[in-house]
Motif scaffolding. Structure first.
Motif, PDB file in Angstrom:
ATOM      1  N   ARG A  39      19.853   4.172   0.352  1.00 26.49           N
ATOM      2  CA  ARG A  39      19.234   3.598  -0.843  1.00 26.49           C
ATOM      3  C   ARG A  39      17.718   3.623  -0.655  1.00 26.49           C
ATOM      4  N   PRO A  40      16.951   4.033  -1.652  1.00 28.58           N
ATOM      5  CA  PRO A  40      15.498   4.093  -1.501  1.00 28.58           C
ATOM      6  C   PRO A  40      14.912   2.758  -1.082  1.00 28.58           C
ATOM      7  N   ALA A  41      13.944   2.788  -0.180  1.00 26.86           N
ATOM      8  CA  ALA A  41      13.317   1.561   0.320  1.00 26.86           C
ATOM      9  C   ALA A  41      12.606   0.808  -0.790  1.00 26.86           C
ATOM     10  N   THR A  54      14.414   7.147   9.378  1.00 35.40           N
ATOM     11  CA  THR A  54      13.500   6.407   8.518  1.00 35.40           C
ATOM     12  C   THR A  54      13.917   6.571   7.072  1.00 35.40           C
ATOM     13  N   THR A  55      13.985   5.454   6.346  1.00 36.49           N
ATOM     14  CA  THR A  55      14.362   5.515   4.936  1.00 36.49           C
ATOM     15  C   THR A  55      13.222   6.086   4.119  1.00 36.49           C
ATOM     16  N   GLN A  86      11.579  13.354  -6.054  1.00 36.07           N
ATOM     17  CA  GLN A  86      10.608  12.846  -5.090  1.00 36.07           C
ATOM     18  C   GLN A  86      11.217  12.749  -3.694  1.00 36.07           C
ATOM     19  N   ARG A  87      12.468  12.330  -3.630  1.00 37.40           N
ATOM     20  CA  ARG A  87      13.123  12.183  -2.320  1.00 37.40           C
ATOM     21  C   ARG A  87      13.334  13.542  -1.664  1.00 37.40           C
ATOM     22  N   PRO A 113      21.204   4.772  -5.062  1.00 38.70           N
ATOM     23  CA  PRO A 113      21.465   5.869  -4.124  1.00 38.70           C
ATOM     24  C   PRO A 113      21.914   7.110  -4.892  1.00 38.70           C
ATOM     25  N   LEU A 114      21.815   8.249  -4.273  1.00 38.57           N
ATOM     26  CA  LEU A 114      22.201   9.487  -4.933  1.00 38.57           C
ATOM     27  C   LEU A 114      23.717   9.569  -5.077  1.00 38.57           C
TER      28      LEU A 114
END
Length: 224
Positions: A68-70, A2-3, A11-12, A75-76
């Motif tokens: 990549r964040p939803a 799951t993204t 936060q991630r 991306p990091l």
């Protein structure tokens, strides 16, 4: 897989750490064999550099950090990923050590009424209204660690004290702080967070019978 919906690196890292711990914690408290075995492996890495513990690789799925964040955002980068993976593994291994032989959850999200940041948790080791200098110095030693491995070792010492007193910690919050601590200008900010939470902690009000007036609420947003 799951993204993650969180957008900033901190936060991630926090979101993934909480997502990884919660099912393991539930399984451990229910005496499920897979969770008991996973914690045994994880806690062997507490206080160590994850690169020295290949047995932990693949034990926790850090794949979402690479996506990549939803909700948008970049991306990091490679350096971000290294800091993020270090922070997640450090928090997981410290939590596993903290949870060992405890019958209640040692990872609990903090709230305004039940702060579970590192400084607040350490303050709870002390008698109300008093400062135990030896314990305070342990927090200071952690805050002034010269590198991540030393920091993890000093946090391990604090975690053992917290475990002995059944004091829970917000490990999702700690993971985000460990990420920030690795950034070039992040150490001072994290030290301030730990110091602020230490000094702002107040013991719960006591009712007339001398017991806590209300149980901690562990469902609110993370405290800082």
């Amino acid at each position: 897989m799951t993204t993650l919906t969180a957008t900033t690196p901190v936060q991630r890292v926090s979101a993934l750490t909480g997502r990884l711990i919660i099912p393991l914690q539930r399984g451990y408290l229910n005496d499920e064999s897979h969770a008991v075995a996973a914690l045994a492996r994880l806690r062997r890495g507490a206080g160590k550099d994850v690169s020295q513990m290949p047995d932990l690789w693949g034990l926790a799925d850090t794949g979402p950090l690479h996506d990549r964040p939803a909700e948008g955002g970049r991306p990091l980068s490679e350096s971000d990923l290294l800091r993020a993976e270090n922070a997640v593994y450090a928090a997981l291994t410290l939590w596993a050590l903290h949870q060992q032989s405890r019958g209640t959850a040692m990872h609990r999200p903090g709230s305004d009424t039940a702060p579970r940041a590192l400084g607040a948790a350490v303050r709870q080791l002390m008698p109300p209204g008093e400062i135990a200098e030896l314990i305070r110095k342990r927090l200071v030693r952690a805050a002034t660690a010269p590198g991540l491995t030393t920091l993890n070792q000093r946090l391990r010492e604090l975690v053992l004290l917290l475990r002995g007193s059944d004091i829970a910690l917000d490990y999702a919050l700690l993971a985000g702080q460990l990420y920030s601590w690795q950034e070039p200008s992040g150490r001072e900010a994290v030290r301030r967070m730990w110091g602020r939470s230490f000094h702002s902690y107040r013991a719960p009000d006591q009712n007339e019978a001398g017991t806590p007036a209300a149980a901690d609420d562990t469902t609110d947003k993370d405290a800082s």
